[in-house]
Design a protein around this motif. Structure first.
Motif, PDB file in Angstrom:
ATOM      1  N   GLY A 171     -18.050   7.283  -7.075  1.00 41.40           N
ATOM      2  CA  GLY A 171     -16.801   7.301  -6.956  1.00 41.40           C
ATOM      3  C   GLY A 171     -16.137   7.830  -8.602  1.00 41.40           C
ATOM      4  O   GLY A 171     -14.878   7.372  -8.518  1.00 41.40           O
TER       5      GLY A 171
ATOM      6  N   THR B  94     -17.475  14.450   3.878  1.00 39.40           N
ATOM      7  CA  THR B  94     -17.302  13.000   3.970  1.00 39.40           C
ATOM      8  C   THR B  94     -18.671  12.507   3.137  1.00 39.40           C
ATOM      9  O   THR B  94     -19.720  13.272   3.069  1.00 39.40           O
ATOM     10  CB  THR B  94     -17.887  12.511   5.338  1.00 39.40           C
TER      11      THR B  94
ATOM     12  N   ARG C 101     -21.021   2.842   4.106  1.00 44.07           N
ATOM     13  CA  ARG C 101     -19.382   2.967   4.233  1.00 44.07           C
ATOM     14  C   ARG C 101     -18.735   4.333   3.449  1.00 44.07           C
ATOM     15  O   ARG C 101     -19.322   4.672   2.503  1.00 44.07           O
ATOM     16  CB  ARG C 101     -18.919   1.737   3.413  1.00 44.07           C
ATOM     17  N   ALA C 102     -17.805   4.874   4.119  1.00 39.72           N
ATOM     18  CA  ALA C 102     -17.089   5.964   3.513  1.00 39.72           C
ATOM     19  C   ALA C 102     -16.634   5.567   1.974  1.00 39.72           C
ATOM     20  O   ALA C 102     -16.016   4.547   1.640  1.00 39.72           O
ATOM     21  CB  ALA C 102     -15.829   6.313   4.371  1.00 39.72           C
ATOM     22  N   LEU C 103     -16.711   6.441   1.169  1.00 35.19           N
ATOM     23  CA  LEU C 103     -16.552   6.434  -0.198  1.00 35.19           C
ATOM     24  C   LEU C 103     -15.673   7.283  -0.674  1.00 35.19           C
ATOM     25  O   LEU C 103     -15.473   8.568  -0.610  1.00 35.19           O
ATOM     26  CB  LEU C 103     -17.787   6.670  -1.017  1.00 35.19           C
ATOM     27  N   SER C 104     -14.722   6.904  -1.280  1.00 31.86           N
ATOM     28  CA  SER C 104     -13.544   7.928  -1.990  1.00 31.86           C
ATOM     29  C   SER C 104     -13.091   6.838  -3.283  1.00 31.86           C
ATOM     30  O   SER C 104     -13.095   5.837  -3.215  1.00 31.86           O
ATOM     31  CB  SER C 104     -12.234   8.360  -1.267  1.00 31.86           C
TER      32      SER C 104
ATOM     33  N   ASP D 191     -10.413   5.920  -4.157  1.00 40.43           N
ATOM     34  CA  ASP D 191      -9.255   5.063  -3.937  1.00 40.43           C
ATOM     35  C   ASP D 191      -9.622   4.026  -2.795  1.00 40.43           C
ATOM     36  O   ASP D 191      -8.641   3.311  -2.233  1.00 40.43           O
ATOM     37  CB  ASP D 191      -8.048   5.701  -3.828  1.00 40.43           C
ATOM     38  N   ALA D 192     -10.809   4.098  -2.411  1.00 37.24           N
ATOM     39  CA  ALA D 192     -11.179   3.277  -1.243  1.00 37.24           C
ATOM     40  C   ALA D 192     -10.984   1.692  -2.038  1.00 37.24           C
ATOM     41  O   ALA D 192     -11.413   1.595  -2.875  1.00 37.24           O
ATOM     42  CB  ALA D 192     -12.698   3.421  -0.811  1.00 37.24           C
TER      43      ALA D 192
ATOM     44  N   HIS E   2     -12.708  -1.005  -1.143  1.00 40.78           N
ATOM     45  CA  HIS E   2     -14.262  -1.495  -1.397  1.00 40.78           C
ATOM     46  C   HIS E   2     -14.860  -0.698  -2.547  1.00 40.78           C
ATOM     47  O   HIS E   2     -16.097  -0.885  -2.693  1.00 40.78           O
ATOM     48  CB  HIS E   2     -14.897  -1.558  -0.058  1.00 40.78           C
ATOM     49  N   ILE E   3     -14.319   0.261  -3.000  1.00 41.88           N
ATOM     50  CA  ILE E   3     -15.052   1.215  -4.238  1.00 41.88           C
ATOM     51  C   ILE E   3     -15.698   0.083  -5.280  1.00 41.88           C
ATOM     52  O   ILE E   3     -16.765   0.611  -5.721  1.00 41.88           O
ATOM     53  CB  ILE E   3     -13.937   1.996  -4.928  1.00 41.88           C
TER      54      ILE E   3
END
Lengths: 290, 247
Positions: free
Chosen positions: B54, B62, B68-71, B73-74, B76-77
């Motif tokens: 990130g 994706t 877990r999906a990562l971006s 501003d997630a 759970h980053i």
């Protein structure tokens, strides 16, 4: 010192001679045309005076003023540092509104003459604050109370406490804009890799700022910060205009009552110089030790 | 394989104003796997692994890390980054902290470990990167190789599930490259999942399970090292290998 003297060549001597002649000429003119009668012997009394009736020494105008200037400078420095760090961080914030507000405040303050700012802050802000908090009555209460001596050590004459506080607030608000600018420069000079490394171990923005960016930034900006605090001491003379009884105010008072115009102002100039130059020497030494 | 992959990238793309840094990149990294990414400079290798924790945002496709999906501003980053260790080309040690503090600051401030526990952890990993005696020095008192080993230990102190290496030896003097690679080989042998961007082909041959070859933002070839180094499928990979192994 000896080596300095040995390095003097004839052009140096010539320049020194011309300078000395110039100073001598001005001194003679003052002596002659003003027919000014020097009364240096009166000055020491205005530092410390022996009180016959009580049989004790007391600090007279100049010393009182000097103490007030030192107190105000210390408190205003601390407050300006806190505000300035907050401003510097806000200036680098990712939130645009926060960033613009901080920027507006800093640009306004840095582009208006200090005297004007100080009057504005005084009438619009600190006056209202003091009235709202009812500081006058509170301070008078302290002055009559048991622990008056302790309070006086920190804040001087407690009856003048509200004026001291408004002086500190006004000065700190003014200087915080400059401190903020210095902090901003420090924050922005921290390499991007440091922030990335902080984020890579899972730090959030607050931790990143507090543990990684700010400590490095503050270390880097120590020299300009030290200069800013010396500037603050010099700028503190302006708050005599809002009747804070600092060194400048007391000198005006002294001159008005004794007509010791030259002696008093020269003495005051020397006191400011000693304070500021002394501090800059201390800072320079601290800087070299690191 | 019953376990879910550590990293699943599906058709990731990324643009830097006008320039396509990543173009439809898909890559899956499984537990315990060592993947070495190579390719000419500007091919998007670094950008790709910086997406994996990130530090870089991607704008298409994706990316799933540890399920877990990562971006960037997630929410759970931060949790995710603790599971993904990163070693940078420029080390990025914190210069105002001692070596030991560099290692303990993450465990203490992020994982909330008490000081004593964090220090025990730090000393364990300093031992692992073979510089336990440097604990009280400042980073700038160490050689480049030592600094990079401290940086590896700093990432390990977060006890990550996967380690990313972004050209870890490119900023080092030649005589210090060996000591850093030795530590990385050890790590690989201990079963750590690793994604390494590097030009060190000797290291790649020794530890890689799979070689990923990138060019112009695309993955051109993925193959096991024994095939990649002797008989690469694509001409581009052949040319690249000739250029860096040829002399």
């Amino acid at each position: 010192m000896a080596s300095v003297l040995r390095n003097l060549r004839w052009p140096d001597l010539l320049i020194l001679a011309v300078t000395a002649a110039g100073i001598g000429y001005v001194a003679l003119t003052v002596q002659g045309t003003l027919s000014y009668e020097w009364r240096w012997h009166l000055i020491p009394d205005y530092f410390l005076r022996w009180r016959e009736d009580r049989g004790e020494w007391f600090a007279n105008l100049l010393l009182q003023g000097l103490f007030t200037t030192i107190r105000i400078s210390i408190y205003a420095s601390v407050l300006a540092l806190v505000l300035g760090v907050a401003l510097g961080i806000a200036r680098c914030a990712r939130n645009l509104t926060v960033q613009l507000l901080a920027r507006t405040y800093m640009e306004l303050l840095r582009n208006i003459p200090p005297v004007v700012i100080i009057f504005i802050f005084f009438f619009f802000l600190s006056q209202q604050l003091i009235d709202a908090l009812n500081l006058n009555a509170w301070a008078r209460g302290i002055a009559r109370g048991e622990n008056a001596a302790i309070w006086e050590f920190f804040f001087g004459d407690m009856r003048r406490f509200p004026s001291l506080i408004s002086g500190v607030i006004v000065l700190a608000l003014f200087e915080s804009a400059f401190v903020g600018e210095i902090v901003r420069a420090g924050i922005q000079s921290t390499p991007k890799g440091q922030r990335e490394a902080a984020r890579a171990i899972g730090m959030g923005p607050v931790q990143e700022m507090r543990h990684i960016v700010l400590p490095q930034a503050m270390r880097k900006v120590t020299p300009p910060m030290a200069n800013q605090f010396i500037s603050l001491i010099k700028d503190s003379s302006i708050i005599s205009l809002i009747s804070v009884q600092d060194l400048t105010y007391k000198t005006v008072e002294l001159v008005a009552s004794t007509r010791l115009i030259f002696e008093a102002w020269i003495t005051t100039a020397a006191l400011y110089f000693l304070l500021c130059f002394g501090l800059s020497l201390v800072f320079r030494r601290l800087e070299r030790r690191r | 394989m019953t376990q879910q992959p550590v990293i699943e990238a599906h058709h990731i793309s990324k643009h830097f104003d006008g320039f396509q840094a990543l173009n439809d990149v898909s890559l899956t990294v499984h537990h315990g796997e060592r993947v070495v990414v190579c390719g000419p400079s500007g091919s998007g290798k670094s950008t790709l692994i910086r997406c994996f924790n990130g530090l870089e945002a991607y704008d298409g496709g994706t990316l799933i890390v540890e399920g877990r999906a990562l971006s960037a501003d997630a929410p759970h980053i931060r949790q995710l980054r603790q599971d993904v260790g990163m070693v940078f080309q420029q080390f990025n040690l914190f210069p105002h902290l001692s070596v030991l503090e560099n290692l303990t600051i993450g465990p203490r401030r992020v994982r909330g470990l008490p000081r004593a526990k964090a220090e025990a952890l730090a000393r364990k990993y300093l031992e692992r990167v073979r510089i336990p005696e440097q604990a009280d020095k400042r980073p700038d008192q160490l050689s480049g190789g030592q600094q990079q080993r401290v940086a590896i230990a700093r990432a390990l102190c977060m006890e990550p599930r996967v380690m990313l290496f972004d050209e870890p030896t490119s900023a080092l003097d030649p005589e210090m490259i060996g000591e850093v690679l030795d530590v990385m080989v050890d790590l690989a042998e201990s079963g750590m999942t690793m994604v390494v961007v590097t030009h060190e082909m000797g290291f790649a041959r020794k530890v890689a399970d799979r070689m990923v070859f990138m060019e112009a933002g695309r993955i051109v070839e993925i193959s096991p090292p024994e095939i990649f180094f002797t008989n690469p499928e694509t001409d581009r990979a052949k040319l690249f290998l000739n250029q860096i192994l040829g002399h």
